[in-house]
Scaffold this active site. Structure first.
Site, PDB file in Angstrom:
ATOM      1  N   ASP A   9       0.552   3.583   4.297  1.00  0.00           N
ATOM      2  CA  ASP A   9      -0.537   4.209   3.521  1.00  0.00           C
ATOM      3  C   ASP A   9      -1.683   4.653   4.419  1.00  0.00           C
ATOM      4  OD1 ASP A   9      -1.238   1.576   4.100  1.00  0.00           O
ATOM      5  OD2 ASP A   9      -2.010   1.113   2.114  1.00  0.00           O
ATOM      6  N   ASP A  50      -5.449   1.887  10.392  1.00  0.00           N
ATOM      7  CA  ASP A  50      -6.844   1.517  10.600  1.00  0.00           C
ATOM      8  C   ASP A  50      -6.989   1.005  12.041  1.00  0.00           C
ATOM      9  OD1 ASP A  50      -9.494   0.910   9.743  1.00  0.00           O
ATOM     10  OD2 ASP A  50      -8.919  -1.119   9.228  1.00  0.00           O
ATOM     11  N   VAL A  72     -11.395   2.942   1.759  1.00  0.00           N
ATOM     12  CA  VAL A  72     -10.944   3.794   0.652  1.00  0.00           C
ATOM     13  C   VAL A  72      -9.975   3.075  -0.286  1.00  0.00           C
ATOM     14  CG1 VAL A  72     -11.339   6.016   1.802  1.00  0.00           C
ATOM     15  CG2 VAL A  72      -9.164   4.818   2.159  1.00  0.00           C
ATOM     16  N   LYS A 117      -7.421   6.573  10.117  1.00  0.00           N
ATOM     17  CA  LYS A 117      -8.830   6.374  10.472  1.00  0.00           C
ATOM     18  C   LYS A 117      -8.889   6.122  11.973  1.00  0.00           C
ATOM     19  CE  LYS A 117      -9.963   3.075   7.298  1.00  0.00           C
ATOM     20  NZ  LYS A 117     -10.783   2.191   6.418  1.00  0.00           N
ATOM     21  N   GLY A 135       0.776  -1.243   0.000  1.00  0.00           N
ATOM     22  CA  GLY A 135       0.000   0.000   0.000  1.00  0.00           C
ATOM     23  C   GLY A 135       0.800   1.282   0.000  1.00  0.00           C
TER      24      GLY A 135
HETATM   25  P1  IMP Z   1      -4.336  -1.890  10.429  1.00  0.00           P
HETATM   26  O1  IMP Z   1      -3.352  -2.953  10.785  1.00  0.00           O
HETATM   27  O2  IMP Z   1      -5.739  -2.312  10.756  1.00  0.00           O
HETATM   28  O3  IMP Z   1      -4.022  -0.536  10.985  1.00  0.00           O
HETATM   29  O4  IMP Z   1      -4.407  -1.822   8.889  1.00  0.00           O
HETATM   30  C1  IMP Z   1      -3.491  -1.274   8.150  1.00  0.00           C
HETATM   31  C2  IMP Z   1      -3.495  -1.883   6.764  1.00  0.00           C
HETATM   32  O5  IMP Z   1      -4.802  -2.277   6.333  1.00  0.00           O
HETATM   33  C3  IMP Z   1      -3.040  -0.818   5.810  1.00  0.00           C
HETATM   34  O6  IMP Z   1      -1.677  -0.937   5.599  1.00  0.00           O
HETATM   35  C4  IMP Z   1      -3.850  -1.117   4.577  1.00  0.00           C
HETATM   36  O7  IMP Z   1      -3.114  -1.967   3.737  1.00  0.00           O
HETATM   37  C5  IMP Z   1      -5.080  -1.833   5.040  1.00  0.00           C
HETATM   38  N1  IMP Z   1      -6.263  -0.925   5.082  1.00  0.00           N
HETATM   39  C6  IMP Z   1      -6.879  -0.397   6.158  1.00  0.00           C
HETATM   40  N2  IMP Z   1      -7.902   0.379   5.829  1.00  0.00           N
HETATM   41  C7  IMP Z   1      -7.943   0.377   4.477  1.00  0.00           C
HETATM   42  C8  IMP Z   1      -8.789   1.037   3.514  1.00  0.00           C
HETATM   43  O8  IMP Z   1      -9.734   1.796   3.816  1.00  0.00           O
HETATM   44  N3  IMP Z   1      -8.492   0.777   2.213  1.00  0.00           N
HETATM   45  C9  IMP Z   1      -7.481  -0.031   1.813  1.00  0.00           C
HETATM   46  N4  IMP Z   1      -6.661  -0.643   2.683  1.00  0.00           N
HETATM   47  C10 IMP Z   1      -6.898  -0.460   3.995  1.00  0.00           C
HETATM   48 MG    MG Z   2      -0.722  -1.465   3.972  1.00  0.00          MG
END
Ligand code: IMP
Ligand code: MG
Length: 182
Positions: free
Chosen positions: A107, A110, A160, A138, A51
């Site tokens: 990128d 989340d 997104v 987010k 990403g």
């Molecule tokens: P986390 O570990 O939940 O913080 O997620 C992070 C990873 O999930 C990011 O590096 C993205 O690759 C993916 N991700 C989270 N939200 C989105 C989104 O809205 N669109 C696309 N990829 C996302």
């Molecule tokens: Mg990612």
């Protein structure tokens, strides 16, 4: 995921949240900030694949202090818009990073799982410092407490696509950030 037609593919690109012009302006401003922070210090940018490939590349183009680039790969999403909860590292940093100030570029943050895991892993390699930077944040979705040092845009709780962000591998090539329509 496969598409029956170009129309079906395009129909899932929802409203634009951030235009390519807004991204370009924010990236430039951020690069100036990085230039002032790292003035003369050994800087290694580490992007989180896949990403952050575009964000890291674009940011790198505007940084004018000496800067090297590496990538690490972490996977937490599997063919859908929901996180499985598990973070898998599928590509590691092989080189010694102990003499570097690391700028860890993501990128989007989340749940916070990916970047907290990757940051902890890099800190274990004893770099001079680790600064985290994300294109998008987010904060409403956090499951693990994590605050990036630099965040370019805070967005609402929607899935997104664009500027490196995908849905099942697609849409990374969009030059703007849009909402994904199921
Ligand atoms: P986390 O570990 O939940 O913080 O997620 C992070 C990873 O999930 C990011 O590096 C993205 O690759 C993916 N991700 C989270 N939200 C989105 C989104 O809205 N669109 C696309 N990829 C996302
Ligand atoms: Mg990612």
């Amino acid at each position: 995921m496969t598409f029956k037609s170009k129309e079906e593919y395009s129909s899932r690109i929802g409203r634009t949240l951030i235009t390519s012009e807004q991204i370009a302006a924010a990236v430039k401003k951020c690069a100036e900030k990085i230039d002032s922070i790292y003035d003369g210090r050994p800087l290694l940018m580490i992007g989180v694949l896949n990403g952050a490939a575009m964000f890291a590349g674009e940011l790198m183009k505007h940084i004018s202090v000496p800067c090297e680039l590496e990538f690490i790969q972490a996977e937490s999403y599997y063919d859908s818009t929901e996180s499985s909860g598990e973070v898998r590292l599928t590509r590691e940093i092989e080189r010694d990073i102990s003499g570097y100030h690391v700028l860890l570029a993501e990128d989007i943050i989340d749940t916070g799982r990916t970047l907290s895991r990757v940051k902890a892993l890099l800190e274990g390699k004893k770099p001079l410092s680790v600064t985290t930077i994300t294109l998008l944040d987010k904060p409403e979705r956090r499951l693990v407490e994590f605050t990036p040092d630099i965040s370019l845009f805070t967005i609402e709780d929607v899935f997104v696509i664009g500027f490196g962000l995908d849905c099942a591998g697609y849409y990374r090539n969009l030059p703007f950030i849009a909402e994904y329509k199921e």
